[in-house]
Design an enzyme around this catalytic site. Structure first.
Site, short mmCIF file in Angstrom:
data_model
loop_
_atom_site.label_atom_id
_atom_site.label_comp_id
_atom_site.label_asym_id
_atom_site.label_seq_id
_atom_site.Cartn_x
_atom_site.Cartn_y
_atom_site.Cartn_z
N ARG A 77 27.01 57.47 31.26
CA ARG A 77 27.40 56.49 32.28
C ARG A 77 26.18 56.08 33.11
NH1 ARG A 77 32.10 58.28 36.42
NH2 ARG A 77 30.46 59.24 37.66
N ARG A 112 38.75 66.31 48.50
CA ARG A 112 37.73 67.05 47.77
C ARG A 112 37.40 68.38 48.43
NH1 ARG A 112 35.04 62.69 44.89
NH2 ARG A 112 33.39 63.44 43.54
N ARG A 126 24.27 54.04 38.88
CA ARG A 126 24.52 55.11 39.85
C ARG A 126 23.43 56.15 39.77
NH1 ARG A 126 30.65 57.19 40.17
NH2 ARG A 126 29.47 58.94 41.01
N ARG A 183 26.62 68.68 41.52
CA ARG A 183 27.98 68.17 41.77
C ARG A 183 29.03 69.10 41.18
NH1 ARG A 183 26.80 62.56 39.40
NH2 ARG A 183 29.02 62.09 39.53
N LYS A 239 38.73 59.93 36.07
CA LYS A 239 39.66 59.53 37.13
C LYS A 239 39.63 58.02 37.36
CE LYS A 239 37.85 62.20 40.33
NZ LYS A 239 36.75 62.92 39.68
P1 ADP Z 1 32.37 61.48 40.68
O1 ADP Z 1 33.84 61.80 40.54
O2 ADP Z 1 31.75 61.03 39.42
O3 ADP Z 1 31.59 62.55 41.39
P2 ADP Z 1 32.82 59.70 42.95
O4 ADP Z 1 32.59 58.26 42.86
O5 ADP Z 1 34.22 60.18 43.17
O6 ADP Z 1 32.23 60.21 41.59
O7 ADP Z 1 31.91 60.34 44.11
C1 ADP Z 1 30.52 60.14 44.18
C2 ADP Z 1 29.95 60.89 45.39
O8 ADP Z 1 30.55 60.37 46.61
C3 ADP Z 1 30.23 62.39 45.45
O9 ADP Z 1 29.30 63.14 44.74
C4 ADP Z 1 30.16 62.64 46.99
O10 ADP Z 1 28.82 62.71 47.43
C5 ADP Z 1 30.75 61.39 47.58
N1 ADP Z 1 32.21 61.54 47.82
C6 ADP Z 1 33.20 60.86 47.16
N2 ADP Z 1 34.41 61.24 47.62
C7 ADP Z 1 34.19 62.20 48.57
C8 ADP Z 1 35.02 63.00 49.38
N3 ADP Z 1 36.35 62.91 49.32
N4 ADP Z 1 34.44 63.87 50.24
C9 ADP Z 1 33.12 63.97 50.33
N5 ADP Z 1 32.26 63.26 49.57
C10 ADP Z 1 32.78 62.38 48.70
#
Ligand code: ADP
Length: 202
Positions: free
Chosen positions: A128, A89, A134, A146, A14
């Site tokens: 990654r 999400r 991260r 996750r 994404k």
């Molecule tokens: P990835 O798609 O690799 O999981 P992101 O950068 O989108 O990475 O998200 C990393 C973390 O940030 C998630 O595992 C969650 O803990 C938190 N997070 C991101 N977006 C949301 C959301 N919309 N609602 C709740 N938690 C979120």
């Protein structure tokens, strides 16, 4: 306005595709993951709270991320459109986003979902993790958590947009350029439909 959600599991690409699409279509990129990581880097109270959830691979509470998105929409009042990445999400977040956009007399126009097998996702995330710094990408147990959270809480978001006939799956394996082209093709279709509707309306 044109508002797009890029949907898909962790590691589906994404972020990479968002960077290409925002410049091609002049959209404002709203990544809740990036916003949260910047709060963590700045050691804000919100960041300190969010880190506890993110390190375990859990979702940050809905009200926190919804508030962040609300602020960003306010900050970019004149935007021609938004690309939402990593948000919504949960079904709750999807409902809240519909309401926020309705208040601004707009809506989500398209949801494009990148489809990638779990085996490929784990490989990409561990790769990654070697360079991204991260912490949620270095531990396989956190990565698996996750995915479980994605299955249980995020997959239902697809149903929300399928019911609105806005959802389209796009194969997420292949070259970055091929995937970007497939996404662009779908976006152009939606924009063309939007243009025709606008013409008919005028
Ligand atoms: P990835 O798609 O690799 O999981 P992101 O950068 O989108 O990475 O998200 C990393 C973390 O940030 C998630 O595992 C969650 O803990 C938190 N997070 C991101 N977006 C949301 C959301 N919309 N609602 C709740 N938690 C979120």
């Amino acid at each position: 306005m044109f508002n797009l959600i890029l949907f898909g599991p962790p590691g589906s690409g994404k972020g990479t595709q968002s960077d290409l699409l925002v410049s091609k279509y002049g959209l404002v990129h709203l990544s809740t993951g990036n916003l949260l990581r910047s709060e963590i880097a700045d050691k804000t109270p919100l960041g300190i709270e969010a880190k506890n959830f993110m390190d375990k691979g859990q979702l940050v509470p809905d009200e926190v991320v919804i508030g962040m998105i609300d602020n960003c929409l306010e900050l970019h009042k004149d935007a021609g459109g938004f690309l939402f990445d990593g948000f919504p999400r949960t079904a709750n977040q999807a409902k809240a986003l519909d309401k926020l956009l309705e208040l601004k007399r707009t809506a989500i126009h398209s949801v494009l979902a990148l489809e990638v097998t779990e085996e490929e996702l784990v490989k990409r995330l561990l790769e990654r993790g070697k360079t991204s710094g991260r912490s949620d990408d270095t531990n396989e147990a956190v990565i698996r958590n996750r995915f479980a959270v994605y299955q249980n809480e995020t997959a239902p978001v697809a149903e929300h947009y399928k019911a609105q006939h806005k959802f389209k799956a796009i194969p997420g394996e292949g070259t970055v350029a091929d995937i970007s082209a497939a996404l662009g093709e779908q976006i152009d279709k939606v924009l063309e439909r939007q243009r025709k509707e606008q013409e008919a309306f005028e």
